[in-house]
Design a protein around this motif. Structure first.
Motif, PDB file in Angstrom:
ATOM      1  N   SER A 132       0.850  -1.187   0.000  1.00 62.28           N
ATOM      2  CA  SER A 132       0.000   0.000   0.000  1.00 62.28           C
ATOM      3  C   SER A 132       0.887   1.240   0.000  1.00 62.28           C
ATOM      4  O   SER A 132       2.092   1.178   0.251  1.00 62.28           O
ATOM      5  N   ARG A 133       0.289   2.374  -0.297  1.00 61.04           N
ATOM      6  CA  ARG A 133       1.035   3.635  -0.318  1.00 61.04           C
ATOM      7  C   ARG A 133       1.701   3.886   1.038  1.00 61.04           C
ATOM      8  O   ARG A 133       2.833   4.333   1.104  1.00 61.04           O
ATOM      9  N   GLU A 134       0.987   3.568   2.101  1.00 55.52           N
ATOM     10  CA  GLU A 134       1.526   3.787   3.437  1.00 55.52           C
ATOM     11  C   GLU A 134       2.733   2.884   3.701  1.00 55.52           C
ATOM     12  O   GLU A 134       3.674   3.276   4.380  1.00 55.52           O
ATOM     13  N   GLU A 135       2.715   1.672   3.163  1.00 59.98           N
ATOM     14  CA  GLU A 135       3.830   0.741   3.358  1.00 59.98           C
ATOM     15  C   GLU A 135       5.051   1.140   2.532  1.00 59.98           C
ATOM     16  O   GLU A 135       6.180   0.931   2.940  1.00 59.98           O
ATOM     17  N   VAL A 136       4.820   1.717   1.333  1.00 61.15           N
ATOM     18  CA  VAL A 136       5.925   2.086   0.450  1.00 61.15           C
ATOM     19  C   VAL A 136       6.707   3.243   1.037  1.00 61.15           C
ATOM     20  O   VAL A 136       7.931   3.187   1.162  1.00 61.15           O
ATOM     21  N   PHE A 137       6.013   4.313   1.399  1.00 59.95           N
ATOM     22  CA  PHE A 137       6.694   5.476   1.935  1.00 59.95           C
ATOM     23  C   PHE A 137       7.157   5.202   3.359  1.00 59.95           C
ATOM     24  O   PHE A 137       6.354   4.858   4.225  1.00 59.95           O
ATOM     25  N   GLY A 138       8.443   5.269   3.564  1.00 58.46           N
ATOM     26  CA  GLY A 138       9.017   5.017   4.870  1.00 58.46           C
ATOM     27  C   GLY A 138       9.405   3.569   5.107  1.00 58.46           C
ATOM     28  O   GLY A 138       9.833   3.219   6.194  1.00 58.46           O
ATOM     29  N   CYS A 139       9.294   2.726   4.083  1.00 58.57           N
ATOM     30  CA  CYS A 139       9.603   1.301   4.292  1.00 58.57           C
ATOM     31  C   CYS A 139      11.092   1.068   4.532  1.00 58.57           C
ATOM     32  O   CYS A 139      11.468   0.033   5.056  1.00 58.57           O
TER      33      CYS A 139
END
Length: 93
Positions: A63-70
């Motif tokens: 998800s977008r949330e998982e990609v950014f900051g992974c």
């Protein structure tokens, strides 16, 4: 001129490969040379490569949330990252 080529395969596959080579009367090295020459002569792999759909590993879509900051915590940027380098001091003056 002859060059050495190396590759990595799992132990069980290597053992099976060695057995097949022994059965057909060719060394593993010669079998790989035959494969390499076949690839060159055919401008591709000289046999059809197929896999069952189950054999293809599927990556979970992030998800977008998982990609950014992974990658958070994977890198360390020093505090003086933007500071001028001593080697270029004369160019900065």
């Amino acid at each position: 001129m002859v060059v050495q080529v190396s590759t990595r395969v799992d132990k069980e596959t290597k053992q099976q490969f060695d057995k097949v080579c022994e059965f057909i009367g060719v060394s593993p090295s010669n079998a790989l040379s035959i494969l390499i020459k076949g690839v060159v002569n055919h401008n591709g792999i000289p046999f059809t490569v197929t896999v069952t759909p189950e054999a293809i590993p599927r990556k979970k879509k992030m998800s977008r949330e998982e990609v950014f900051g992974c990658m958070r915590g994977q890198f360390n940027i020093p505090d003086d990252f933007d500071a001028p380098l001593e080697d270029f001091k004369e160019y900065m003056e």
